[in-house]
Write a protein that holds these residues in place. Structure first.
Motif, PDB file in Angstrom:
ATOM      1  N   SER A   1       0.820  -0.948  -0.296  1.00  0.00           N
ATOM      2  CA  SER A   1       0.084   0.088  -0.144  1.00  0.00           C
ATOM      3  C   SER A   1       0.665   1.494  -0.050  1.00  0.00           C
ATOM      4  O   SER A   1      -0.006   1.948  -0.128  1.00  0.00           O
ATOM      5  CB  SER A   1      -1.210   0.141   0.863  1.00  0.00           C
ATOM      6  OG  SER A   1      -0.616  -0.165   2.934  1.00  0.00           O
ATOM      7  N   GLN A   2       2.649   1.292   0.257  1.00  0.00           N
ATOM      8  CA  GLN A   2       2.970   2.587  -0.163  1.00  0.00           C
ATOM      9  C   GLN A   2       2.887   2.989  -1.444  1.00  0.00           C
ATOM     10  O   GLN A   2       3.271   4.214  -1.629  1.00  0.00           O
ATOM     11  CB  GLN A   2       4.303   1.634   0.583  1.00  0.00           C
ATOM     12  CG  GLN A   2       4.770   1.023   1.466  1.00  0.00           C
ATOM     13  CD  GLN A   2       4.272   2.079   2.628  1.00  0.00           C
ATOM     14  OE1 GLN A   2       4.465   3.133   2.970  1.00  0.00           O
ATOM     15  NE2 GLN A   2       3.016   1.326   3.551  1.00  0.00           N
ATOM     16  N   GLN A   3       2.826   1.849  -2.420  1.00  0.00           N
ATOM     17  CA  GLN A   3       2.550   2.673  -4.201  1.00  0.00           C
ATOM     18  C   GLN A   3       1.725   2.840  -4.229  1.00  0.00           C
ATOM     19  O   GLN A   3       1.118   2.219  -4.130  1.00  0.00           O
ATOM     20  CB  GLN A   3       3.597   1.600  -4.795  1.00  0.00           C
ATOM     21  CG  GLN A   3       4.694   1.194  -4.603  1.00  0.00           C
ATOM     22  CD  GLN A   3       5.707   0.074  -4.874  1.00  0.00           C
ATOM     23  OE1 GLN A   3       5.096  -0.963  -5.003  1.00  0.00           O
ATOM     24  NE2 GLN A   3       6.607   0.535  -6.452  1.00  0.00           N
ATOM     25  N   SER A   4       1.245   4.133  -4.914  1.00  0.00           N
ATOM     26  CA  SER A   4      -0.142   4.464  -5.643  1.00  0.00           C
ATOM     27  C   SER A   4      -0.214   3.238  -7.002  1.00  0.00           C
ATOM     28  O   SER A   4       1.063   3.140  -7.687  1.00  0.00           O
ATOM     29  CB  SER A   4       0.484   5.340  -6.599  1.00  0.00           C
ATOM     30  OG  SER A   4      -0.853   5.699  -6.986  1.00  0.00           O
ATOM     31  N   THR A   5      -1.001   2.626  -6.647  1.00  0.00           N
ATOM     32  CA  THR A   5      -1.295   1.421  -7.538  1.00  0.00           C
ATOM     33  C   THR A   5      -2.481   1.923  -8.645  1.00  0.00           C
ATOM     34  O   THR A   5      -3.650   1.802  -8.189  1.00  0.00           O
ATOM     35  CB  THR A   5      -1.652   0.043  -7.104  1.00  0.00           C
ATOM     36  OG1 THR A   5      -2.594   0.431  -6.035  1.00  0.00           O
ATOM     37  CG2 THR A   5      -0.501  -0.417  -6.482  1.00  0.00           C
ATOM     38  N   LEU A   6      -2.049   1.031 -10.022  1.00  0.00           N
ATOM     39  CA  LEU A   6      -3.715   1.960 -11.032  1.00  0.00           C
ATOM     40  C   LEU A   6      -3.577  -0.254 -11.048  1.00  0.00           C
ATOM     41  O   LEU A   6      -2.652  -0.886 -11.945  1.00  0.00           O
ATOM     42  CB  LEU A   6      -2.644   2.016 -12.399  1.00  0.00           C
ATOM     43  CG  LEU A   6      -4.181   2.253 -13.405  1.00  0.00           C
ATOM     44  CD1 LEU A   6      -5.065   3.223 -12.862  1.00  0.00           C
ATOM     45  CD2 LEU A   6      -3.104   3.113 -14.179  1.00  0.00           C
ATOM     46  N   VAL A   7      -4.944  -0.691 -11.317  1.00  0.00           N
ATOM     47  CA  VAL A   7      -5.905  -2.056 -11.591  1.00  0.00           C
ATOM     48  C   VAL A   7      -6.169  -1.975 -12.922  1.00  0.00           C
ATOM     49  O   VAL A   7      -7.168  -1.431 -12.875  1.00  0.00           O
ATOM     50  CB  VAL A   7      -6.029  -2.483 -10.103  1.00  0.00           C
ATOM     51  CG1 VAL A   7      -6.751  -3.977 -10.541  1.00  0.00           C
ATOM     52  CG2 VAL A   7      -5.595  -2.220  -8.535  1.00  0.00           C
ATOM     53  N   THR A   8      -6.438  -2.950 -13.215  1.00  0.00           N
ATOM     54  CA  THR A   8      -7.777  -3.301 -14.412  1.00  0.00           C
ATOM     55  C   THR A   8      -8.042  -4.067 -14.360  1.00  0.00           C
ATOM     56  O   THR A   8      -8.428  -5.534 -13.985  1.00  0.00           O
ATOM     57  CB  THR A   8      -6.554  -3.540 -15.926  1.00  0.00           C
ATOM     58  OG1 THR A   8      -5.776  -2.373 -16.031  1.00  0.00           O
ATOM     59  CG2 THR A   8      -7.459  -3.855 -17.291  1.00  0.00           C
ATOM     60  N   VAL A   9      -9.766  -3.654 -14.104  1.00  0.00           N
ATOM     61  CA  VAL A   9     -10.682  -4.499 -13.356  1.00  0.00           C
ATOM     62  C   VAL A   9     -11.344  -4.928 -14.831  1.00  0.00           C
ATOM     63  O   VAL A   9     -11.619  -4.436 -15.311  1.00  0.00           O
ATOM     64  CB  VAL A   9     -11.108  -4.236 -12.245  1.00  0.00           C
ATOM     65  CG1 VAL A   9     -12.153  -4.703 -11.832  1.00  0.00           C
ATOM     66  CG2 VAL A   9     -10.310  -3.216 -11.212  1.00  0.00           C
ATOM     67  N   THR A  10     -12.086  -5.974 -14.463  1.00  0.00           N
ATOM     68  CA  THR A  10     -13.033  -6.282 -15.768  1.00  0.00           C
ATOM     69  C   THR A  10     -14.808  -6.266 -14.652  1.00  0.00           C
ATOM     70  O   THR A  10     -15.076  -6.692 -13.867  1.00  0.00           O
ATOM     71  CB  THR A  10     -12.860  -8.224 -15.642  1.00  0.00           C
ATOM     72  OG1 THR A  10     -11.596  -8.015 -16.098  1.00  0.00           O
ATOM     73  CG2 THR A  10     -13.864  -8.698 -17.044  1.00  0.00           C
ATOM     74  N   LEU A  11     -15.517  -6.274 -15.103  1.00  0.00           N
ATOM     75  CA  LEU A  11     -16.723  -5.978 -15.130  1.00  0.00           C
ATOM     76  C   LEU A  11     -17.548  -7.017 -15.246  1.00  0.00           C
ATOM     77  O   LEU A  11     -17.241  -7.602 -16.353  1.00  0.00           O
ATOM     78  CB  LEU A  11     -17.944  -4.463 -15.508  1.00  0.00           C
ATOM     79  CG  LEU A  11     -18.843  -4.241 -14.891  1.00  0.00           C
ATOM     80  CD1 LEU A  11     -18.300  -3.451 -14.138  1.00  0.00           C
ATOM     81  CD2 LEU A  11     -19.699  -2.981 -16.286  1.00  0.00           C
TER      82      LEU A  11
END
Ligand code: GDP
Length: 282
Positions: A56-66
Motif C-alpha cells: 500500500s506504499q505505492q500508488s497502484t493502477l489496477v485493471t478490472v473486468t466488470l
C-alpha cells in the motif's frame, strides 16, 4: 462445453482495452487497498492472469473486468436472458481503479492531488469517470473519525464543484460521479448506509458553517474574494448531497457493502452494488 483453455484464450483475445478510470479515496483503514486487491483478484480469475500482490506504499493502477451480468449505463436492461449478455461475456468491459498511497493526514492531500491530476486529463483513455470514497462505517461513531472523514469528503466535493463550474462552458469536461462506499457492513457495529449519509451530511454542514464564518471574519479587513468557496452554494439551506446535485450537478450516492467478512465469503456479493454503480458510469 468449450475447453476452459480455449475459453480463456478467446476471452483475452477479444477483450477491449479499458477506457474509464476510477479513483479510490478515503481515510486510512477504510478498506481501499482491500477493495482494489479484491477487484484485481476477481479480474485475474476471469482472465487467468497471475495476480501480483502490491504494497500500500505505492500508488497502484489496477485493471478490472466488470462482471458480464452487471448492467452498464449504455445497456441498462441487460438481463440473464438478454442476447447482449453473450456479447458481454465475449467482450468484457474493463475499467481502471487507482488506489492512493500514504499515511494518516498526508493521505488526504495526496488523494486531492491525485484527483486534480486525473481530472485534468483531456485524453479519453485516461479521463476520470468517478471517485469511490471509502468509509469504515463501524468507525464513524467516533467523533474525530467522523470529522476527519467529512473534512476529506468536503474537500473532494468542493474540488469537483469548482471543476463543474469552470467546465460548464466547454462540453469536453465529463461528469465525475462520487460513490460513498459504506464499507464493513458485515460488522454488527456498522452504521447502515442511510445513517452514514445523514451523519456525513450533518458534519459537512458544520464544516461549511465554520468555513463561512471564517470567510466573513477574514473579509472584515480584506475583500471577500472567492464566493464559490461554499460547498453546495446555498448556505441558507442545510447541506445535503441532493442540494449539491441540484445546485452544482455533482452526484453523490451512498451505497453499503463489505470487502471482507461473511457477506463477502457467503455470497461473494459484498461489493456487487458498487460494481453496479461503476457499471452505470460506463
Ligand atoms: P486502506 O487504508 O483504506 O487501504 O484500508 P485497508 O484496505 O488496508 O483495510 C484496513 C483494514 O480493514 C484491513 O485490516 C482490512 O482487512 C479491513 N477491512 C477492509 N474491508 C473490510 C470489510 O468489509 N469488513 C471488515 N470486517 N474488515 C474490512
Amino acid at each position: 462445453g468449450v475447453p476452459i483453455a480455449l475459453h480463456v484464450f478467446f476471452f483475452q483475445a477479444v477483450a477491449s482495452p479499458p477506457s474509464s478510470n476510477f479513483l479510490l479515496l478515503g481515510p486510512s483503514g477504510a478498506g481501499k487497498t482491500a477493495f482494489a486487491t479484491l477487484l484485481e483478484a476477481k479480474s485475474s480469475l476471469a482472465s487467468n492472469k497471475s495476480h501480483d500482490t502490491h504494497t500500500s506504499q505505492q500508488s497502484t493502477l489496477v485493471t478490472v473486468t466488470l462482471p458480464p451480468t452487471v448492467p452498464t449505463g449504455s445497456n441498462r436492461y441487460r438481463s440473464v436472458n438478454d442476447p447482449s449478455l453473450k456479447e458481454a461475456v465475449r467482450n468484457p468491459i474493463k475499467y481502471r481503479v487507482r488506489d492512493t498511497p500514504g499515511h494518516g493526514k498526508l493521505r488526504a492531500s495526496q488523494g486531492i492531488a491525485e484527483l486534480q491530476a486525473m481530472s485534468q486529463s483531456k485524453d479519453i483513455k485516461t479521463r476520470l469517470r468517478g471517485v469511490v470514497f471509502m468509509v469504515d462505517t463501524a468507525a464513524l461513531v467516533d467523533e474525530a473519525t467522523l470529522r476527519d472523514t467529512a473534512t476529506y469528503l468536503h474537500d473532494v466535493l468542493l474540488f469537483l464543484q469548482k471543476r463543474a463550474k469552470n467546465g460548464s462552458s466547454s462540453k469536453r469536461t465529463t461528469d465525475i460521479s462520487v460513490l460513498v462506499a459504506a464499507n464493513k457492513q458485515d460488522l454488527f457495529t456498522a452504521l447502515p448506509p442511510g445513517a452514514v449519509r445523514e451523519k456525513l451530511e450533518a458534519e459537512i454542514d458544520r464544516i461549511r458553517k465554520s468555513k463561512t464564518k471564517g470567510l466573513l471574519d477574514a473579509s472584515a479587513d480584506t475583500e471577500l474574494e472567492d464566493e464559490e468557496e461554499i460547498l453546495g452554494n446555498d448556505e441558507q439551506e442545510a447541506f445535503s448531497f441532493k442540494l449539491l446535485e441540484h445546485e452544482v450537478g455533482v452526484k453523490v450516492d451512498v451505497v453499503g457493502g463489505a470487502v471482507k467478512g461473511d457477506l463477502q465469503e457467503e455470497f461473494g456479493s459484498g461489493v456487487r452494488r458498487w460494481e453496479e454503480w461503476v457499471g452505470m458510469c460506463l
